[in-house]
Design an enzyme around this catalytic site. Structure first.
Site, PDB file in Angstrom:
ATOM      1  CG  HIS A   1      -1.748   1.218   1.396  1.00  0.00           C
ATOM      2  ND1 HIS A   1      -3.089   1.270   1.102  1.00  0.00           N
ATOM      3  CD2 HIS A   1      -1.424   2.466   1.841  1.00  0.00           C
ATOM      4  CE1 HIS A   1      -3.554   2.483   1.348  1.00  0.00           C
ATOM      5  NE2 HIS A   1      -2.565   3.232   1.805  1.00  0.00           N
ATOM      6  CD  GLU A   2       1.676   3.490   3.751  1.00  0.00           C
ATOM      7  OE1 GLU A   2       1.829   4.575   3.160  1.00  0.00           O
ATOM      8  OE2 GLU A   2       0.672   3.247   4.449  1.00  0.00           O
TER       9      GLU A   2
ATOM     10  CD  GLU B   1      -5.058   6.252   1.481  1.00  0.00           C
ATOM     11  OE1 GLU B   1      -5.095   5.063   1.849  1.00  0.00           O
ATOM     12  OE2 GLU B   1      -4.059   6.973   1.637  1.00  0.00           O
TER      13      GLU B   1
ATOM     14  CG  ASP C   1     -10.089  10.452   5.862  1.00  0.00           C
ATOM     15  OD1 ASP C   1      -8.862  10.271   5.870  1.00  0.00           O
ATOM     16  OD2 ASP C   1     -10.891   9.688   5.285  1.00  0.00           O
TER      17      ASP C   1
END
Length: 543
Positions: free
Chosen positions: A367-368, A391, A463
């Site tokens: 993911h990162e 994301e 967020d």
């Protein structure tokens, strides 16, 4: 943020009617073409005037600009308002010319147009975002303040420390924001510490006022070096086979370090201890100490992600140019997070109750690192729907690299969290089984949404407008598609959409169009893969 009058252009090859399809933001302008027909030499219908249907001499920027100039897509004077950004030919023989919208040669932030040629030098698709308001409005593009002054203002606005992790960048851009168009300095500041940041600050180039800011933390003797194979225990005790380096210094013997420079064309894979800011080192090739285990996992997982992108997509590291893959472990104190800061990964150790060290998760590493790939491709803006797509693509590739399931973070949850039913961070297969945070819950059902009917309408200060919450809607679409066609094909389609079609301000509908088009390119119009993509997005309400 999506602004009024920004035209989101996507000439969908799925339509075979006589109207050129343009995906609108608020109202859909109609662009009529004289004739639409099927080009049997390509996998897609093309929508052009008959006089432009002839083959171009080559697939180059000049011909792309001529097409835009002679075709009614709503862009006045393309040669004046567009600047070439890149031109690439892919493995299918298609050429993709990417343009940056400009105003008096100043980039318009986030607005790009891509013209796609087939292997016969014919335009088959055009997509992107173009700001008509900027084109038509008179804007003073001469800055009144200097770059250094803007840099100081930006640093003060985010309380940046005196020592930055990387040299800041400053770029003059036209920035559309809340209905106005500003000439700004776009300042990028990256730093670590108790409050790490990868800030983009927009400073008005006339007044010096901060217009907007967003934290895009996507969270003397010659030494002889030898590539060396070692072993170590990860956070959960798994035995990891590692590629490391053995350094031999004259008169001091050998020392083993967690960096790997054995891959041709790759600068290297480096794993650092945040507490010392030094590469991990050891007296032997066996990394078995408990303190070393997060580093063992980070180093091992970094190579696994690198190998996935290289073997599946022919991509050489995050930037496709062999950039170093750098990880820091032991970040912060009881830090329940991991992040990509635009240049490297950082992993917290968790608090031992909710999370264990986050480097234990292969999907977390994927993911990162995928945020890094996104930064160097579509560069999706980290707010609202583009940020949620940022994301989502990171989650999807996390689930593709860690191919055992459709969960994200199942290997980083601590026993107490599991006992309470929190067995993962997010689920692509059933997003709604996990609650969102208390801060985000008031804007929706309190659980991760899986359909647009459950979309969280969140402000930017929560967020970043819902990037970690609303991402679960396209996540679920990816799961539904993957269950029909398999993860390998899903990865090929999504990677093509990310690298060929998406632009910084793409929204959910743009993503659907891009992913459908990518499936058509790879597998053909009307194929089972295309039908699966359309069905997946239909089921989550993204049309």
């Amino acid at each position: 943020m999506i602004k009024k009058r920004i035209v989101s252009i996507f000439l969908s090859s799925m339509l075979i009617a006589g109207t050129l399809f343009v995906h609108p933001v608020f109202a859909e302008p109609e662009f009529k073409h004289e004739q639409a027909f099927w080009n049997k030499n390509a996998n897609v219908p093309i929508f052009v005037k008959e006089k432009l249907a002839k083959k171009h001499a080559s697939s180059n920027p000049a011909n792309a600009l001529n097409y835009l100039d002679e075709t009614d897509v709503g862009i006045e004077s393309p040669e004046e308002n567009l600047k070439i950004k890149s031109a690439e030919t892919d493995e299918l023989g298609m050429t993709h010319i990417r343009f940056q919208q400009v105003k008096d040669d100043v980039p318009v932030d986030g607005n790009e147009i891509i013209v796609h040629f087939n292997q016969n030098n014919e335009v088959v698709t055009v997509n992107g975002h173009y700001n008509k308001n900027v084109e038509e409005q008179s804007i003073n593009t001469e800055a009144a303040i200097k770059e250094n002054a803007a840099l100081d203002i930006a640093k003060a606005s985010v309380q940046a420390p005196s020592e930055l992790s990387f040299e800041p960048t400053v770029e003059l851009v036209v920035y559309p924001f809340e209905g106005e168009n500003y000439l700004t300095y776009k300042v990028n500041l990256s730093f670590l510490g108790d409050n790490p940041g990868n800030w983009f600050v927009y400073v008005d180039a006339h007044s010096g006022k901060v217009i907007d800011k967003v934290n895009a933390l996507l969270h003397a003797d010659i030494i002889k070096k030898q590539h060396h194979k070692g072993v170590g225990n990860g956070v959960h005790g798994d035995l990891r086979h590692l590629h490391t380096t053995k350094e031999i210094m004259k008169g001091q013997g050998a020392i083993f370090k967690l960096y790997d420079e054995s891959h041709d064309g790759l600068e290297g894979i480096y794993t650092y201890d945040y507490n010392t800011l030094e590469v991990f080192e050891n007296n032997s090739a066996s990394w078995k100490d408990e303190y070393q285990s997060p580093a063992v996992d980070a180093h091992y997982n970094s190579e696994k992600v690198y190998e996935y992108y290289w073997e599946e997509h022919g991509r050489n590291s995050l930037d496709d140019n062999g950039m170093a893959i750098i990880s820091y472990v032991h970040y912060g104190t009881n830090y329940n997070n991991a992040f990509w800061n635009g240049r490297f990964m950082a992993y917290g150790d968790g608090d031992g109750e909710f999370m264990v060290p986050l480097s234990a998760g292969l999907d977390v590493a994927a993911h990162e690192m995928s945020h890094g790939v996104i930064t160097h491709t579509a560069n999706l803006q980290y707010r609202f729907q583009p940020g949620a797509l940022n994301e989502s693509f990171a989650d999807v590739f996390g689930a593709l690299v860690d191919e055992d399931d459709w969960e994200i973070g199942e290997d980083i949850m601590a026993p107490a969290a599991k006992a309470e039913g929190r067995t993962a961070l997010r689920s692509l297969s059933k997003p709604s089984k996990f609650p969102v945070s208390e801060e985000r819950a008031p804007y929706g059902s309190g659980y991760y949404p899986e359909h647009m009917d459950e979309y969280y309408d969140m402000p930017l200060n929560v967020d970043n407008g819902g990037v970690h919450v609303n991402s679960s809607i396209p996540n679920h679409a990816a799961y539904l598609i993957g269950e029909q066609i398999g993860k390998q094909k899903l990865g090929q389609i999504y990677y093509r959409a990310l690298t060929v079609y998406l632009t910084p301000t793409s929204n959910f509908s743009d993503a659907r169009n891009a992913i459908v088009q990518s499936a058509i390119d790879l597998y053909g119009e009307g194929s089972a893969e295309v039908q699966a993509v359309e069905s997946g997005f239909d089921q989550v309400g993204i049309y």
